[in-house]
Design an enzyme around this catalytic site. Sequence first.
Site, PDB file in Angstrom:
ATOM      1  N   HIS A   1      29.022 -41.258 -11.251  1.00 25.01           N
ATOM      2  CA  HIS A   1      28.123 -41.970 -10.345  1.00 25.01           C
ATOM      3  C   HIS A   1      28.851 -42.561  -9.134  1.00 25.01           C
ATOM      4  CE1 HIS A   1      25.327 -41.356 -13.463  1.00 25.01           C
ATOM      5  NE2 HIS A   1      25.423 -42.503 -14.098  1.00 25.01           N
TER       6      HIS A   1
ATOM      7  N   HIS B   1      21.964 -38.367 -12.649  1.00 25.72           N
ATOM      8  CA  HIS B   1      20.634 -38.879 -12.293  1.00 25.72           C
ATOM      9  C   HIS B   1      20.688 -39.859 -11.136  1.00 25.72           C
ATOM     10  CE1 HIS B   1      21.946 -42.119 -15.056  1.00 25.72           C
ATOM     11  NE2 HIS B   1      21.142 -42.884 -14.353  1.00 25.72           N
TER      12      HIS B   1
ATOM     13  N   GLU C   1      19.145 -26.627 -37.046  1.00 26.25           N
ATOM     14  CA  GLU C   1      20.445 -27.136 -36.631  1.00 26.25           C
ATOM     15  C   GLU C   1      21.019 -26.215 -35.557  1.00 26.25           C
ATOM     16  OE1 GLU C   1      21.761 -29.891 -37.689  1.00 26.25           O
ATOM     17  OE2 GLU C   1      20.526 -30.362 -39.457  1.00 26.25           O
TER      18      GLU C   1
ATOM     19  N   LYS D   1      25.892 -35.630 -17.947  1.00 27.14           N
ATOM     20  CA  LYS D   1      27.248 -36.182 -17.959  1.00 27.14           C
ATOM     21  C   LYS D   1      27.462 -36.938 -19.268  1.00 27.14           C
ATOM     22  CE  LYS D   1      26.389 -40.771 -17.184  1.00 27.14           C
ATOM     23  NZ  LYS D   1      26.933 -41.911 -17.909  1.00 27.14           N
TER      24      LYS D   1
ATOM     25  N   LYS E   1      18.133 -40.643  -7.150  1.00 28.47           N
ATOM     26  CA  LYS E   1      17.493 -41.874  -6.721  1.00 28.47           C
ATOM     27  C   LYS E   1      17.235 -41.847  -5.210  1.00 28.47           C
ATOM     28  CE  LYS E   1      19.158 -44.816 -10.452  1.00 28.47           C
ATOM     29  NZ  LYS E   1      17.834 -45.148 -10.974  1.00 28.47           N
TER      30      LYS E   1
END
Length: 514
Positions: free
Chosen positions: A268, A206, A105, A176, A210
């Site tokens: 984003h 992410h 944990e 995020k 791209k």
Amino acid sequence: MSATHNPLRDPQDRRLPRIAGPCSLILFGVTGDLARKKLIPAVYDLANRGLLPPGFALVGFARHDFGRQEFAGMIKSAAKEGARTPWRETVWKQLAAGIRFVPGEFDDDAAWERLGETMRELDEKQGTGGNHAFYLSIPPGLFPVVVSQIKKHGLATSDGDGGASNGGWRRVVIEKPFGHDLASAKELNSIVSDVFPPESVFRIDHYLGKETVQNILAFRFANGMFEPIWNSNYVDHVQITMAEDIGIGTRAGYYDGIGAARDVIQNHLLQLMALIAMEEPVSFKASSLRIEKQKILANARPAPRLDFHTARGQYVSGWAGGQQVAGYLEEEGIPQSSTTETYAAMRIDIATRRWAGVPFYLRAGKRLGRRVTEVAVVFKPAPHQPFAKHDVEELGSNALVMRIQPDEGVTLRFGAKVPGTTMEIRDVLMDFAYGGAFVESSPEAYERLILDVLLGDPPLFPQLEEVELAWEILDPVIEHWAKQSRIDTYVAGTWGPASSDAMIARDGRTWRRP
């Protein structure tokens, strides 16, 4: 795969790939969806492209009590299922030699001691050289406890109690959302900054990995034909859309109370807006890009009338993808009293000379007509059109559309004469698709981002100031919505609530139908 066809090659020399040095990637939340579907396949693909060294190690930390072989089997299964490059047993065997698992944990001090021992063992036997990246693929609420444990057990520095004695770097990767408002973001920044220096903190967005997002910079600054019209003299408005055709799936515990605005607009879409609107940087170094993006975010604010220029909604049951789907309040784990928005739209104004008077419309939602993310730059009409009115009845506005997903590319819409004896003007499309123009395959976003972390290359990662500026933009909208007792609805499979159409119609405009 040869270096000359490697899409992650060294930008300074097309012949040389960017290869990470000896290091380990320590995954917290290694059994979660993100790790299994994205991160593990990305690690395998990097190895298969020859971009990870023989001394690379992958360490999993989770509460499951895996044996080493059982854990390696889980990693292999996830890699095989999600890999974008061909499966090669030789690559897997090299990767498997560096796989380790630490059960426990996050509040278990004994588990953290075992992690420290594992890191030292990898330094000695795998040759990781004291270089370790901690990837926090866990719910945001757990960030503080994990970061605090890293500090407590001396794992954040190479000369700490749990670190190696032979130097090396330590980095932390945080997914995020980074906070849920400005105050919480500042608090989290304070916790992280107390453990890691700014250059060692990588906040993952992410979308910035791209290919098409990065092509925004190439498109704008490598082509002389567009920059002269990239301003308020020629641009009427900009629409940035992120539409999903799926619902919340199994994410009820995360999504409810977060909503579309916090989930994707704060990070984003505001990052996309900054890349579209920024001035030309002096270079593509992280510091230069950051300066220009921060200027935009610092001068961007929601339109003054939040009741006129924002909209939100929840999807109700309807037809999507040819089947009947449940509404948001019918999803498992969602309370009937929830007012969390699954659709959010807002107008943002940027107070700079280039963009004064040009509204940026941002929208994001779930259970919409189809899955698409795009940026549409819509231009003003020609100042004079020497045509009869009926000649241009089917002529719309010129628009340049950058498609981020799923079909990456760029579309230019302009008017052309219809063949025949009359002067009839109609919209036509000129289309560029990545898949048809380049032999090289586009790397998955997480491939690029993980490699950048291991290389210590930060251009694609939002920094502390950008995160806080984005919350300064969004917080007034969230506070405005919190004062409202009801939320609009829209039928699943449509394009959002009527209030969103009314919002943009007040400015004499309409949403594009992707």
